[in-house]
Scaffold this motif. Structure first.
Motif, mmCIF file in Angstrom:
data_model
loop_
_atom_site.group_PDB
_atom_site.id
_atom_site.type_symbol
_atom_site.label_atom_id
_atom_site.label_comp_id
_atom_site.label_asym_id
_atom_site.label_seq_id
_atom_site.Cartn_x
_atom_site.Cartn_y
_atom_site.Cartn_z
ATOM 1 N N UNK A 412 -9.156 -24.285 -5.580
ATOM 2 C CA UNK A 412 -8.302 -24.517 -6.746
ATOM 3 C C UNK A 412 -6.905 -24.271 -6.354
ATOM 4 N N UNK A 413 -6.180 -25.118 -6.611
ATOM 5 C CA UNK A 413 -4.403 -25.131 -6.485
ATOM 6 C C UNK A 413 -3.719 -25.090 -8.243
ATOM 7 N N UNK A 414 -2.553 -24.527 -6.960
ATOM 8 C CA UNK A 414 -1.566 -23.910 -8.066
ATOM 9 C C UNK A 414 -0.656 -24.743 -8.131
ATOM 10 N N UNK A 415 0.096 -25.716 -8.663
ATOM 11 C CA UNK A 415 1.748 -26.957 -7.678
ATOM 12 C C UNK A 415 2.155 -26.602 -8.890
ATOM 13 N N UNK A 416 3.964 -27.036 -8.051
ATOM 14 C CA UNK A 416 4.851 -26.823 -9.136
ATOM 15 C C UNK A 416 4.919 -28.007 -9.590
ATOM 16 N N UNK A 417 4.933 -28.064 -11.019
ATOM 17 C CA UNK A 417 4.350 -29.356 -11.859
ATOM 18 C C UNK A 417 5.802 -30.442 -11.732
ATOM 19 N N UNK A 426 -6.753 -21.134 -4.181
ATOM 20 C CA UNK A 426 -7.938 -20.175 -4.349
ATOM 21 C C UNK A 426 -9.246 -20.626 -4.024
ATOM 22 N N UNK A 427 -10.379 -19.854 -2.812
ATOM 23 C CA UNK A 427 -11.370 -20.826 -1.939
ATOM 24 C C UNK A 427 -12.316 -20.680 -2.747
ATOM 25 N N UNK A 428 -13.451 -21.194 -3.368
ATOM 26 C CA UNK A 428 -14.576 -20.971 -3.792
ATOM 27 C C UNK A 428 -15.331 -21.848 -2.943
ATOM 28 N N UNK A 429 -16.355 -21.392 -2.947
ATOM 29 C CA UNK A 429 -17.690 -22.174 -2.181
ATOM 30 C C UNK A 429 -18.481 -23.718 -2.342
#
Length: 462
Positions: A412-417, A426-429
């Protein structure tokens, strides 16, 4: 003097006397053999069906197993004269059944483990309490287009949960369960205390949101993948039978239907009395919500499975022809088109004059809505089918392709819009195809690892 009989010349020894075996006689398999192999084939196919819901690779393993079973059955009845083929025959005749049982055993073990992980209602991992469910495999074959009527329901298949006297902190408590006849793929819609949800049993259900009791059921002619849209007492839904349905929310009676030329997987957008929908026939349709008559149809080059976004008189749509389109909402004329490097299944998000969208080319794009020019491009490690969410200047999006086993990027990425710069991951599997939702400083997102994650956002983001 008695004479002895003349000595007869000895006749040449027969093939059997010389140690040479006669060619084997082709004999059909006996009845018991046929029954055994039939039972074994049914067992293998059953295991294959269950296993295929977890991993596509199991289809290949199961197919090989079935081939071994067939060879085990048929080869002993063949007359193989060459040494090479005789060796193959002997191998399967002697070891084929053992190999079959070993592979079948691995498949059954795999299913037992997967079933435990998927069907266990609550699994605690790393201190997280989460609900799990099995992903639904999606059949691709179309269904026959059928005239639909409302099915009256006399009894509801609802399992209420007895009220708990005390609920431990962090514990999830089931309120009710409703059993449909198929998989529930997309999001349900709740409006005025009624939950509307479609299923791969080809039906749309209207349930009491508090009790799960059935209000009405409407059968379509195909699988229902799209999320229902409710506006002014009408619920709109698309189906794999190629139709869009407008139904009365009070009783489920059809008001009108609109037929497209392909499956309708996208969720419907209703704005100012016009319904916008994409179809696998490669078109985006504008339909009058009062009578179901088409206003215009815009052709792309491939199926349209994403949902449309309407802002300031412009319809923004994506297509698996690799393109993002801006279409005049009134006339259906193209305003601009932007080409990515691969198919686009992500639905566009428009905030403050910027369109954000992901693509199968592993990139997230920020486009100027006035001219379609790229403002910035961010590269991930896998396909981006998640639809972006933008809150307080931060874009949240998931990555990963569930159609492969590589799972090269499941973040899951959080980027400056504004700039496209990465703020955190945030890594998931497993792949993240769902669209993130943000509420009260918490980001919620689902993953193909069967988890739903709740992430506390940094103070600056929330």
């Amino acid at each position: 003097m008695q004479q002895s009989p003349p000595i007869q010349p000895s006749s040449p020894a027969s093939d059997d006397q010389q140690g040479q075996l006669k060619p084997p006689v082709n004999r059909p398999p006996d009845r018991a053999h046929i029954i055994f192999v039939t039972f074994l084939s049914v067992l293998i196919l059953s295991v294959t069906y269950l296993a295929s819901r977890f991993n596509e690779l199991v289809w290949l393993v199961s197919a090989i197993t079935l081939i071994i079973a067939i060879l085990q059955w048929l080869l002993p009845t063949f007359n193989l004269r060459t040494t090479h083929l005789q060796g193959v025959k002997n191998f399967f005749a002697q070891r084929g059944f053992a190999i079959l049982l070993i592979i079948l055993g691995f498949l059954m073990l795999f299913n037992l483990v997967a079933a435990f992980v998927v069907y266990n209602p609550l699994i605690n991992s790393n201190g997280l309490t989460h609900a799990t469910r099995m992903p639904t495999s999606v059949p691709s074959s179309p269904s026959a287009i059928a005239h639909s009527t409302v099915t009256p329901i006399l009894t509801a298949t609802v399992t209420p949960t007895p009220p708990a006297t005390s609920i431990p902190p962090g514990q999830v408590v089931q309120k009710w369960t409703f059993h449909t006849g198929g998989g529930v793929v997309d999001l349900p819609t709740v409006f005025n205390g009624v939950l509307y949800v479609g299923s791969t049993d080809k039906k749309l259900y209207a349930l009491d949101a508090s009790t799960g009791q059935v209000q009405w059921v409407f059968p379509t002619g195909g699988f229902v993948y799209s999320s229902p849209t409710v506006v002014k007492g009408v619920v709109y839904i698309g189906s794999d039978d190629g139709k869009v349905y407008a139904l009365d929310t009070s009783n489920g009676h059809p008001i009108w239907t609109f037929l497209t030329g392909g499956h309708v997987h996208s969720s419907l957008t209703v704005f100012n009395g016009v319904l916008y929908v994409g179809s696998d026939d490669g078109k985006v349709y504008a339909v009058n919500t009062s009578n179901g008559h088409p206003i215009w149809a815009f052709s792309t080059g491939a199926p349209v499975e994403s949902s449309q976004t309407v802002v300031s008189g412009v319809v923004y749509a994506t297509s698996s022809d690799n393109n993002v389109y801006a279409i005049d909402a009134r006339t259906g004329q193209q305003k601009w088109v932007f080409s990515t490097g691969d198919a686009v299944f992500s639905s566009p998000t428009v905030v403050n004059g910027v369109l954000y969208v992901g693509s199968d080319d592993h990139k997230v794009y920020a486009l100027n809505t006035s001219n379609g020019q790229a403002k910035w491009i961010f590269s991930t490690g896998d396909t981006v089918r998640s639809s972006p969410t933008v809150v307080n200047g931060v874009l949240y999006v998931g990555s990963g392709d569930p159609d492969t086993n590589a799972f090269s990027d499941t973040n899951v990425y959080a980027l400056n819009a504004n700039t496209g710069q990465q703020e955190w991951t945030f890594p998931t599997r497993a792949p993240v195809e769902s669209s993130p939702t943000v509420a009260n400083g918490i980001l919620y997102v689902g993953s193909w690892d069967y988890n739903v994650y709740a992430l506390t956002l940094p103070a600056s983001s929330s």
